[in-house]
Design a protein around this motif. Structure first.
Motif, PDB file in Angstrom:
ATOM      1  N   SER A   1       3.625   7.247   1.368  1.00  0.00           N
ATOM      2  CA  SER A   1       3.073   6.750  -0.261  1.00  0.00           C
ATOM      3  C   SER A   1       4.991   6.769  -0.491  1.00  0.00           C
ATOM      4  O   SER A   1       5.873   6.701   0.711  1.00  0.00           O
ATOM      5  CB  SER A   1       2.632   6.930  -0.887  1.00  0.00           C
ATOM      6  OG  SER A   1       3.032   9.194  -1.231  1.00  0.00           O
TER       7      SER A   1
ATOM      8  N   GLU B   1       0.883  -1.224   0.464  1.00  0.00           N
ATOM      9  CA  GLU B   1      -0.439   0.126   0.075  1.00  0.00           C
ATOM     10  C   GLU B   1       0.583   0.685  -0.212  1.00  0.00           C
ATOM     11  O   GLU B   1       0.477   2.060   0.581  1.00  0.00           O
ATOM     12  CB  GLU B   1      -1.258   0.127   1.206  1.00  0.00           C
ATOM     13  CG  GLU B   1      -1.697  -1.528   1.243  1.00  0.00           C
ATOM     14  CD  GLU B   1      -2.771  -1.378   1.970  1.00  0.00           C
ATOM     15  OE1 GLU B   1      -2.848  -0.424   3.668  1.00  0.00           O
ATOM     16  OE2 GLU B   1      -4.067  -2.072   1.827  1.00  0.00           O
TER      17      GLU B   1
ATOM     18  N   SER C   1      -2.071   8.871   2.813  1.00  0.00           N
ATOM     19  CA  SER C   1      -1.898   7.958   3.347  1.00  0.00           C
ATOM     20  C   SER C   1      -0.023   8.160   3.409  1.00  0.00           C
ATOM     21  O   SER C   1       0.163   9.525   2.647  1.00  0.00           O
ATOM     22  CB  SER C   1      -2.389   6.949   2.433  1.00  0.00           C
ATOM     23  OG  SER C   1      -2.174   7.345   1.547  1.00  0.00           O
TER      24      SER C   1
END
Length: 212
Positions: free
Chosen positions: A159, A81, A157
């Motif tokens: 990254s 992810e 998020s």
């Protein structure tokens, strides 16, 4: 297994950081640019441009370009992810900022560090370097405005683009000034530095850098 041809103070940090984040098995092969090993025939067979890093994939195929390596690794290991899912608008933003970083910040860093390569005028290097400094100020200002308050390029998020931006920030010719005048970027760097998977690599790559 992956094989990463690397050298200190190069773009190898970003793909290696991603390899660590995804928990992939990989081998490191040192190409000591200080000893001109990147100009030797064996390495030029992998990358005729003589640039580090080079990533060999498990099937034996070879990649150059650190940003392309980052994207490929994220695509091959979606469970980590490190990029938003395909077809999500955040994925487009990840591409946007990764390529902005490569095309603008990375390029200006090179002009600053290797200014003599960007002019045929023996006395022109200083002017190239001054322009690079101005461009870096502009580009990092653009990034600062795009970052969230807690220092993420994608607000929801962590990254791989955060990793890439942190690497470029630690290449800056005046890191304390850059981070001192860009608080969101400073928080991004601290966030990347604090990633458990990156502790040893960060220390090896940037442990000697003064951040403030």
């Amino acid at each position: 297994m992956y094989r990463l041809y690397w050298s200190p103070s190069t773009g190898a940090f970003a793909p290696e950081a991603v390899l660590n984040e995804i928990g992939a098995r990989y081998e490191r092969v040192l190409v000591d640019t200080r000893e001109d090993q990147h100009r030797e025939s064996d390495f030029l067979a992998l990358n005729p441009r003589g640039q580090v890093p080079v990533l060999e994939l498990p099937d034996g195929s070879v990649m150059t370009e650190s940003a392309a390596m980052v994207l490929t690794l994220c695509d091959r290991h979606p469970e980590a992810e490190l990029l938003p899912v395909q077809d999500h608008s955040a994925r487009a933003q990840a591409y946007r900022w990764l390529f902005f970083a490569v095309a603008n910040i990375y390029e200006a860093d090179l002009r600053h560090a290797y200014n003599d390569r960007y002019t045929v005028d023996p006395m022109g290097g200083e002017a190239v370097q001054r322009q690079a400094e101005k461009d870096l100020d502009t580009h990092w200002g653009t990034v600062e405005q795009a970052l969230s308050e807690d220092g993420r390029i994608l607000p929801d998020s962590f990254s791989a683009v955060d990793i890439y931006l942190a690497m470029l920030a630690l290449w800056h010719h005046d890191i304390p000034r850059l981070l001192g005048t860009h608080p969101r970027l400073s928080r991004l760097v601290e966030r990347v530095r604090g990633r458990p998977a990156l502790g040893a690599l960060w220390k090896e790559s940037f442990g000697h850098k003064k951040l403030s």
